[in-house]
Write an enzyme that holds these catalytic residues in place. Structure first.
Site, PDB file in Angstrom:
ATOM      1  N   ARG A  74     -35.577 -12.307 -13.042  1.00 31.64           N
ATOM      2  CA  ARG A  74     -36.586 -13.022 -13.837  1.00 31.64           C
ATOM      3  C   ARG A  74     -37.075 -14.248 -13.071  1.00 31.64           C
ATOM      4  O   ARG A  74     -36.325 -15.183 -12.834  1.00 31.64           O
ATOM      5  CB  ARG A  74     -36.010 -13.444 -15.184  1.00 31.64           C
ATOM      6  CG  ARG A  74     -36.948 -14.273 -16.042  1.00 31.64           C
ATOM      7  CD  ARG A  74     -38.100 -13.456 -16.598  1.00 31.64           C
ATOM      8  NE  ARG A  74     -37.650 -12.544 -17.649  1.00 31.64           N
ATOM      9  CZ  ARG A  74     -38.460 -11.752 -18.354  1.00 31.64           C
ATOM     10  NH1 ARG A  74     -39.765 -11.766 -18.107  1.00 31.64           N
ATOM     11  NH2 ARG A  74     -37.969 -10.950 -19.287  1.00 31.64           N
ATOM     12  N   ARG A 100     -38.630  -2.856  -8.549  1.00 29.37           N
ATOM     13  CA  ARG A 100     -37.874  -4.113  -8.639  1.00 29.37           C
ATOM     14  C   ARG A 100     -36.401  -3.884  -8.971  1.00 29.37           C
ATOM     15  O   ARG A 100     -35.636  -4.853  -9.092  1.00 29.37           O
ATOM     16  CB  ARG A 100     -38.521  -5.041  -9.666  1.00 29.37           C
ATOM     17  CG  ARG A 100     -38.559  -4.489 -11.083  1.00 29.37           C
ATOM     18  CD  ARG A 100     -39.336  -5.398 -12.010  1.00 29.37           C
ATOM     19  NE  ARG A 100     -39.219  -4.951 -13.399  1.00 29.37           N
ATOM     20  CZ  ARG A 100     -39.306  -5.741 -14.449  1.00 29.37           C
ATOM     21  NH1 ARG A 100     -39.508  -7.046 -14.270  1.00 29.37           N
ATOM     22  NH2 ARG A 100     -39.220  -5.268 -15.675  1.00 29.37           N
ATOM     23  N   HIS A 170     -46.120 -10.031  -9.643  1.00 26.37           N
ATOM     24  CA  HIS A 170     -46.010 -10.667 -10.970  1.00 26.37           C
ATOM     25  C   HIS A 170     -45.518 -12.112 -10.823  1.00 26.37           C
ATOM     26  O   HIS A 170     -44.436 -12.475 -11.281  1.00 26.37           O
ATOM     27  CB  HIS A 170     -45.024  -9.825 -11.781  1.00 26.37           C
ATOM     28  CG  HIS A 170     -44.926 -10.114 -13.239  1.00 26.37           C
ATOM     29  ND1 HIS A 170     -44.956 -11.367 -13.780  1.00 26.37           N
ATOM     30  CD2 HIS A 170     -44.788  -9.258 -14.284  1.00 26.37           C
ATOM     31  CE1 HIS A 170     -44.822 -11.285 -15.090  1.00 26.37           C
ATOM     32  NE2 HIS A 170     -44.711  -9.999 -15.418  1.00 26.37           N
ATOM     33  N   GLU A 273     -51.058 -13.062 -11.860  1.00 25.81           N
ATOM     34  CA  GLU A 273     -50.589 -11.859 -11.187  1.00 25.81           C
ATOM     35  C   GLU A 273     -51.736 -11.076 -10.550  1.00 25.81           C
ATOM     36  O   GLU A 273     -52.796 -10.908 -11.165  1.00 25.81           O
ATOM     37  CB  GLU A 273     -49.866 -10.957 -12.189  1.00 25.81           C
ATOM     38  CG  GLU A 273     -48.815 -11.703 -13.015  1.00 25.81           C
ATOM     39  CD  GLU A 273     -48.308 -10.886 -14.187  1.00 25.81           C
ATOM     40  OE1 GLU A 273     -48.252  -9.645 -14.057  1.00 25.81           O
ATOM     41  OE2 GLU A 273     -47.969 -11.477 -15.227  1.00 25.81           O
TER      42      GLU A 273
END
Length: 300
Positions: A74, A100, A170, A273
């Protein structure tokens, strides 16, 4: 995953690039050159830090992030691939794809003549990726660390049939407080409001965030400036190979239900993003490649 000592021996650059594995954490690459410092995790090819000299970190990392295999990191720059958001037809598939959630191989480190540092990582199709997505591919994350950080996702179709994919870089930006910032460069753009399901158009010159926000600005390659007077900096967010700019902040109520963000964490970041999704996914014929880049820097 490649052993850390072997990576250091093969790809380490004295005084510039090293490989580290802190107990209980995921392994990462540490970069330091005349322009900046940066950390990139091997898990997810995930940039976790970019600190230009005489400045503070551009990237926000959640102190509650799950730094463990099987869970997404995160903060920083998650690589969403080969889809963005939930899977279109299978809700059991991982949010934002599998890119990811896997270790990427380091294939190149280079000290460039201009003092910048290049890092290149790869994820190739395998039995593990085909459990999620049936196509043969080569994905590369190429990072250039200098006065700016350039992060590029290059995807090559190594199969005998065309395929379609979505993606996003992102990026979570560190800010003084969500109520302090203004974003420039979005005036006049059409967007899809994911929270309401409605389409809109931004008429305001400056975007401020005072409520939960998930906007996907469509058919745009325009740079965005994050103006943060309290931090006395203007971050310029440029991109290429992306037709959608996503701006996200979950707001207070939603953040309380997100396990890996502190309850007040929404105050400290905004996501801008470089996205390819919705009507702007990428079609690749056999042998073809496509690059999507995010370029982070300070206004000169």
């Amino acid at each position: 995953m490649q052993p850390i000592d072997e990576l250091d021996e093969k790809f380490g650059l004295e005084g510039e690039v090293g490989f580290m594995e802190i107990e209980g954490e995921l392994p990462f690459i540490s970069i330091s050159n005349k322009y900046a410092q940066a950390d990139i995790c091997l898990y997810g090819a995930h940039a976790m830090s970019f600190i230009p000299h005489n400045n503070m970190d551009f990237l926000w990392m959640s102190p509650d992030s799950f730094m463990q295999e099987g869970k997404a990191i995160r903060g920083g720059i998650p690589v969403c691939f080969p889809w963005f958001g939930p899977h279109q037809s299978d809700s059991q598939q991982p949010q934002h794809g599998f890119g990811r959630l896997m270790f990427w191989d380091v294939v190149e480190t280079q000290a460039l003549p201009n003092g910048e540092t290049l890092i290149r990582m790869q994820l190739q199709s395998s039995d593990a990726t085909k459990a999620y997505w049936p196509h043969d591919f080569l994905a590369e994350m190429i990072f250039t660390i200098g006065k700016k950080l350039t992060a590029t996702l290059k995807v090559t179709n190594t199969s005998t049939a065309s395929f379609e994919y979505g993606c996003a870089l992102h990026t979570y930006y560190t800010i003084s407080a969500i109520g302090n910032i203004q974003m420039e460069g979005l005036e006049g753009l059409s967007y899809y409001n994911q929270l309401t399901g409605e389409d809109g158009r931004q008429n305001e010159k400056l975007l401020t965030v005072n409520e939960p926000l998930t906007r996907h600005y469509l058919n745009t390659e325009t740079p965005v400036v994050i103006n943060d007077p309290a931090f006395r900096r203007r971050i310029v967010v440029e991109k290429s190979g992306s037709k959608v700019t996503t701006v996200w902040n979950p707001g207070k109520e939603a953040t309380s239900g997100i396990a890996d963000i502190p309850d007040d964490g929404y105050e400290a970041f905004v996501c801008v993003e470089a996205t390819n999704a919705f009507d702007y996914t990428v079609q690749l014929t056999p042998g073809a490649s496509y690059e999507t880049s995010a370029i982070l820097g300070l206004e000169e």
